[in-house]
Design a protein around this motif. Structure first.
Motif, PDB file in Angstrom:
ATOM      1  N   GLU A   3      -9.128  -1.608  -6.119  1.00 55.22           N
ATOM      2  CA  GLU A   3      -8.645  -2.917  -5.657  1.00 55.22           C
ATOM      3  C   GLU A   3      -7.769  -2.786  -4.402  1.00 55.22           C
ATOM      4  O   GLU A   3      -6.630  -3.250  -4.351  1.00 55.22           O
ATOM      5  CB  GLU A   3      -7.870  -3.612  -6.778  1.00 55.22           C
ATOM      6  CG  GLU A   3      -8.738  -4.025  -7.946  1.00 55.22           C
ATOM      7  CD  GLU A   3      -8.000  -4.863  -8.971  1.00 55.22           C
ATOM      8  OE1 GLU A   3      -6.764  -4.935  -8.915  1.00 55.22           O
ATOM      9  OE2 GLU A   3      -8.670  -5.454  -9.829  1.00 55.22           O
ATOM     10  N   GLU A   4      -8.295  -2.124  -3.390  1.00 53.96           N
ATOM     11  CA  GLU A   4      -7.608  -1.949  -2.109  1.00 53.96           C
ATOM     12  C   GLU A   4      -6.316  -1.150  -2.245  1.00 53.96           C
ATOM     13  O   GLU A   4      -5.455  -1.210  -1.363  1.00 53.96           O
ATOM     14  CB  GLU A   4      -7.308  -3.309  -1.474  1.00 53.96           C
ATOM     15  CG  GLU A   4      -8.533  -4.191  -1.279  1.00 53.96           C
ATOM     16  CD  GLU A   4      -9.617  -3.482  -0.448  1.00 53.96           C
ATOM     17  OE1 GLU A   4      -9.258  -2.794   0.511  1.00 53.96           O
ATOM     18  OE2 GLU A   4     -10.805  -3.625  -0.801  1.00 53.96           O
ATOM     19  N   THR A   5      -6.166  -0.437  -3.336  1.00 52.54           N
ATOM     20  CA  THR A   5      -4.961   0.365  -3.564  1.00 52.54           C
ATOM     21  C   THR A   5      -5.381   1.795  -3.883  1.00 52.54           C
ATOM     22  O   THR A   5      -6.270   2.024  -4.699  1.00 52.54           O
ATOM     23  CB  THR A   5      -4.139  -0.208  -4.734  1.00 52.54           C
ATOM     24  OG1 THR A   5      -3.737  -1.536  -4.429  1.00 52.54           O
ATOM     25  CG2 THR A   5      -2.909   0.641  -5.006  1.00 52.54           C
ATOM     26  N   GLU A  36       0.013   1.128  -1.604  1.00 50.84           N
ATOM     27  CA  GLU A  36      -0.446  -0.264  -1.569  1.00 50.84           C
ATOM     28  C   GLU A  36      -0.497  -0.763  -0.131  1.00 50.84           C
ATOM     29  O   GLU A  36       0.449  -0.589   0.641  1.00 50.84           O
ATOM     30  CB  GLU A  36       0.504  -1.133  -2.398  1.00 50.84           C
ATOM     31  CG  GLU A  36      -0.031  -2.504  -2.726  1.00 50.84           C
ATOM     32  CD  GLU A  36       0.912  -3.264  -3.627  1.00 50.84           C
ATOM     33  OE1 GLU A  36       2.062  -3.517  -3.206  1.00 50.84           O
ATOM     34  OE2 GLU A  36       0.529  -3.595  -4.760  1.00 50.84           O
ATOM     35  N   ASN A  37      -1.590  -1.404   0.204  1.00 54.13           N
ATOM     36  CA  ASN A  37      -1.782  -1.923   1.550  1.00 54.13           C
ATOM     37  C   ASN A  37      -0.835  -3.087   1.831  1.00 54.13           C
ATOM     38  O   ASN A  37      -0.577  -3.922   0.976  1.00 54.13           O
ATOM     39  CB  ASN A  37      -3.235  -2.372   1.713  1.00 54.13           C
ATOM     40  CG  ASN A  37      -3.520  -2.888   3.104  1.00 54.13           C
ATOM     41  OD1 ASN A  37      -3.177  -2.240   4.089  1.00 54.13           O
ATOM     42  ND2 ASN A  37      -4.136  -4.052   3.188  1.00 54.13           N
ATOM     43  N   SER A  42     -14.541   3.974  -5.221  1.00 56.24           N
ATOM     44  CA  SER A  42     -13.787   2.738  -5.067  1.00 56.24           C
ATOM     45  C   SER A  42     -14.512   1.624  -5.773  1.00 56.24           C
ATOM     46  O   SER A  42     -15.681   1.386  -5.528  1.00 56.24           O
ATOM     47  CB  SER A  42     -13.663   2.381  -3.575  1.00 56.24           C
ATOM     48  OG  SER A  42     -13.103   3.453  -2.879  1.00 56.24           O
ATOM     49  N   SER A  88     -13.753  -2.280  -8.230  1.00 55.78           N
ATOM     50  CA  SER A  88     -12.807  -3.274  -8.728  1.00 55.78           C
ATOM     51  C   SER A  88     -12.408  -2.964 -10.144  1.00 55.78           C
ATOM     52  O   SER A  88     -13.182  -2.430 -10.922  1.00 55.78           O
ATOM     53  CB  SER A  88     -13.428  -4.676  -8.669  1.00 55.78           C
ATOM     54  OG  SER A  88     -12.600  -5.608  -9.330  1.00 55.78           O
ATOM     55  N   HIS A 127      -9.559   4.977  -5.477  1.00 57.01           N
ATOM     56  CA  HIS A 127      -9.308   3.781  -4.663  1.00 57.01           C
ATOM     57  C   HIS A 127      -9.696   2.575  -5.503  1.00 57.01           C
ATOM     58  O   HIS A 127     -10.875   2.370  -5.786  1.00 57.01           O
ATOM     59  CB  HIS A 127     -10.132   3.844  -3.385  1.00 57.01           C
ATOM     60  CG  HIS A 127      -9.787   2.783  -2.386  1.00 57.01           C
ATOM     61  ND1 HIS A 127     -10.616   2.430  -1.351  1.00 57.01           N
ATOM     62  CD2 HIS A 127      -8.701   1.975  -2.267  1.00 57.01           C
ATOM     63  CE1 HIS A 127     -10.060   1.469  -0.634  1.00 57.01           C
ATOM     64  NE2 HIS A 127      -8.892   1.174  -1.178  1.00 57.01           N
ATOM     65  N   GLU A 171      -1.312  -2.811   9.175  1.00 56.53           N
ATOM     66  CA  GLU A 171      -2.212  -1.797   8.637  1.00 56.53           C
ATOM     67  C   GLU A 171      -1.666  -0.390   8.802  1.00 56.53           C
ATOM     68  O   GLU A 171      -2.161   0.554   8.179  1.00 56.53           O
ATOM     69  CB  GLU A 171      -3.575  -1.898   9.309  1.00 56.53           C
ATOM     70  CG  GLU A 171      -3.544  -1.650  10.811  1.00 56.53           C
ATOM     71  CD  GLU A 171      -4.905  -1.753  11.446  1.00 56.53           C
ATOM     72  OE1 GLU A 171      -5.027  -1.364  12.623  1.00 56.53           O
ATOM     73  OE2 GLU A 171      -5.849  -2.223  10.764  1.00 56.53           O
ATOM     74  N   CYS A 184       2.624   0.999   4.657  1.00 61.28           N
ATOM     75  CA  CYS A 184       2.204   0.850   3.274  1.00 61.28           C
ATOM     76  C   CYS A 184       3.410   0.767   2.348  1.00 61.28           C
ATOM     77  O   CYS A 184       4.510   1.231   2.681  1.00 61.28           O
ATOM     78  CB  CYS A 184       1.286   2.002   2.832  1.00 61.28           C
ATOM     79  SG  CYS A 184       2.104   3.587   2.594  1.00 61.28           S
TER      80      CYS A 184
END
Length: 467
Positions: A379-381, A413-414, A29, A31, A377, A419, A422
């Motif tokens: 950018e939180e995706t 995608e979050n 994970s 960025s 994983h 939570e 998705c």
């Protein structure tokens, strides 16, 4: 560059921190902006003018086309003024200049030369949109040669308006050279600069997630878990029925080069899926309740489809279900007849084999697919990318047509507000190797995507899981 060479680890300031954490998802994970962003560079007006938007020409090329049009219209206007100043009846003057053309007394050939120049340049630089100076160099050279010859052949002593006629010749000469200068010093350099910028932008903004794979640098992923495999029963009527035991079919012991090739393919596919996910030119094709299907036309691969919907599970849970539960697809996906995991490359990459069910009322017969899958994983995706590939033990057979999936996959995608929910995106680019009208095939693909979304939701709701 190897990991021992200076500068490699400096590109990844968190490298040591990542490899000391859990290899399951943290080391994978990162960025998308790991290295300096292209936005750090100065974006000039020249850069923006040279950038093409989709299939449209750039602003600087559009201005060049307007300049070429102005050349023809301006020369035509000056010629009309010269004709009018002769003091003759306009129809008689035009008849003398055009119908009774004489190279020694008529200037209509200068207008015709401007029209020929206009036609050639618009054809090559507006319609065909070539990016080379050869055409305009020939056009300018021929125009100048003609104008010089015209100066010697024209009967200047008999001219009633020599000043305007001289200006007409000079204007044509100057404009033809102005066009050559503008194309060579403005259009081509600015478009090339914009092209390089876009390439750099792709490498700077997005490639960091796969840089270590694509450039052959030491991977930030953990070591492979090996070619783990659990034998499974062979379904009746399977393509693999020629072998009673799947363990005799696959996996195979891959060479290090084969493993690296698969990893590189997975990394490139992941990058392509991420790029498609970020495209802004998707067009809504059809909607069913909360399920949306978009299409995008690509000059190289054709029509690409994208499904968007919301699923009542967490992104990570859905990733686990679709990646690790590949053998369960036949339990809930009505468009899949068989599904097997062929080979595990590493924790994030594997090869799968599927046989699709008949579709379109039997118009589209069953196809088989061999796909390489790779997840990450970013950018939180979560991204689960897939693409067609070859496997040593699964060559195309005679029972099923081997279809191909272009680069695509699933995006999870979050949703910050919930939570346990998705946003689910599925990008698919299939080549089914079938000769049916394209509009029928596209309609069936859209229908299949809606069916997939329905089946997936019903399966997850039936399990009562929401994580």
């Amino acid at each position: 560059m190897t990991s021992e060479e200076p500068g490699f680890l400096s590109n990844f300031p968190n490298y040591q921190h990542q490899i000391n954490q859990s290899p399951f998802d943290i080391s994978h994970s990162q960025s998308i902006n790991t290295i300096p962003s292209i936005r750090d560079y100065v974006i000039s007006e020249d850069l923006l003018a040279g950038q093409r938007q989709g299939d449209r020409m750039s602003n600087v090329r559009r201005f060049f086309c307007l300049f070429v049009t102005f050349d023809f219209l301006f020369i035509s206007l000056m010629w009309l003024i010269c004709v009018m100043l002769k003091g003759q009846n306009i129809m008689n003057a035009l008849s003398e200049q055009i119908l009774h053309y004489n190279v020694h007394t008529s200037l209509f050939d200068i207008v015709f030369a401007a029209f020929a120049r206009f036609s050639v340049l618009i054809l090559f630089y507006a319609c065909v949109q070539i990016n080379h100076w050869i055409v305009i160099s020939v056009s300018t050279a021929l125009s100048c040669a003609f104008l010089i010859a015209k100066v010697f052949m024209y009967d200047w002593p008999k001219s009633s308006q020599p000043v305007f006629e001289v200006l007409l010749v000079l204007a044509s000469f100057i404009l033809s050279w102005g066009e050559a200068w503008f194309l060579d010093f403005k259009v081509i350099p600015q478009e090339d600069h914009a092209n390089r910028y876009l390439i750099t932008a792709t490498e700077s903004e997005r490639v960091p997630i796969i840089r270590s794979y694509v450039q052959g640098l030491p991977s930030m992923y953990t070591e492979s878990v090996g070619n783990f495999y659990s034998p499974m029963a062979t379904p009746e009527g399977s393509l693999l029925e020629r072998e009673a035991d799947l363990s005799a079919i696959f996996p195979v012991l891959l060479t290090p080069d084969q493993v690296n090739d698969y990893k590189h393919l997975g990394a490139r596919t992941l990058q392509t899926a991420w790029d498609l996910y970020q495209k802004q030119d998707w067009k809504l094709e059809k909607q069913q309740d909360q399920d949306l299907v978009f299409v995008r036309k690509d000059a190289v691969v054709g029509t690409i489809f994208k499904l968007e919907t919301e699923i009542n599970v967490s992104p990570r849970y859905l990733l686990d279900e679709l990646y690790f539960g590949v053998t369960n697809l036949t339990k809930w996906n009505s468009s899949i007849k068989e599904s097997h995991k062929v080979q595990t490359i590493d924790e994030y990459t594997d090869i799968t084999y599927q046989i699709s069910a008949d579709g379109a009322g039997g118009l589209v017969s069953s196809r088989d697919f061999v796909n390489l899958r790779h997840w990450a994983h970013v950018e939180e995706t979560y991204i689960l990318a897939s693409v067609k590939c070859d496997h040593p033990r699964l060559p195309p057979g005679s029972k099923y047509t081997r279809a191909e999936n272009g680069a695509g996959g699933y995006i999870f995608e979050n949703i910050p507000e919930n939570e346990n929910k998705c946003r689910f995106i599925w990008i698919v680019n299939p080549n089914l190797k079938i000769k049916v009208p394209k509009f029928i095939l596209d309609k069936e693909i859209v229908k299949m995507m809606f069916t997939f979304a329905r089946d997936l939701k019903e399966y997850l709701d039936g399990r009562g899981e929401a994580k």
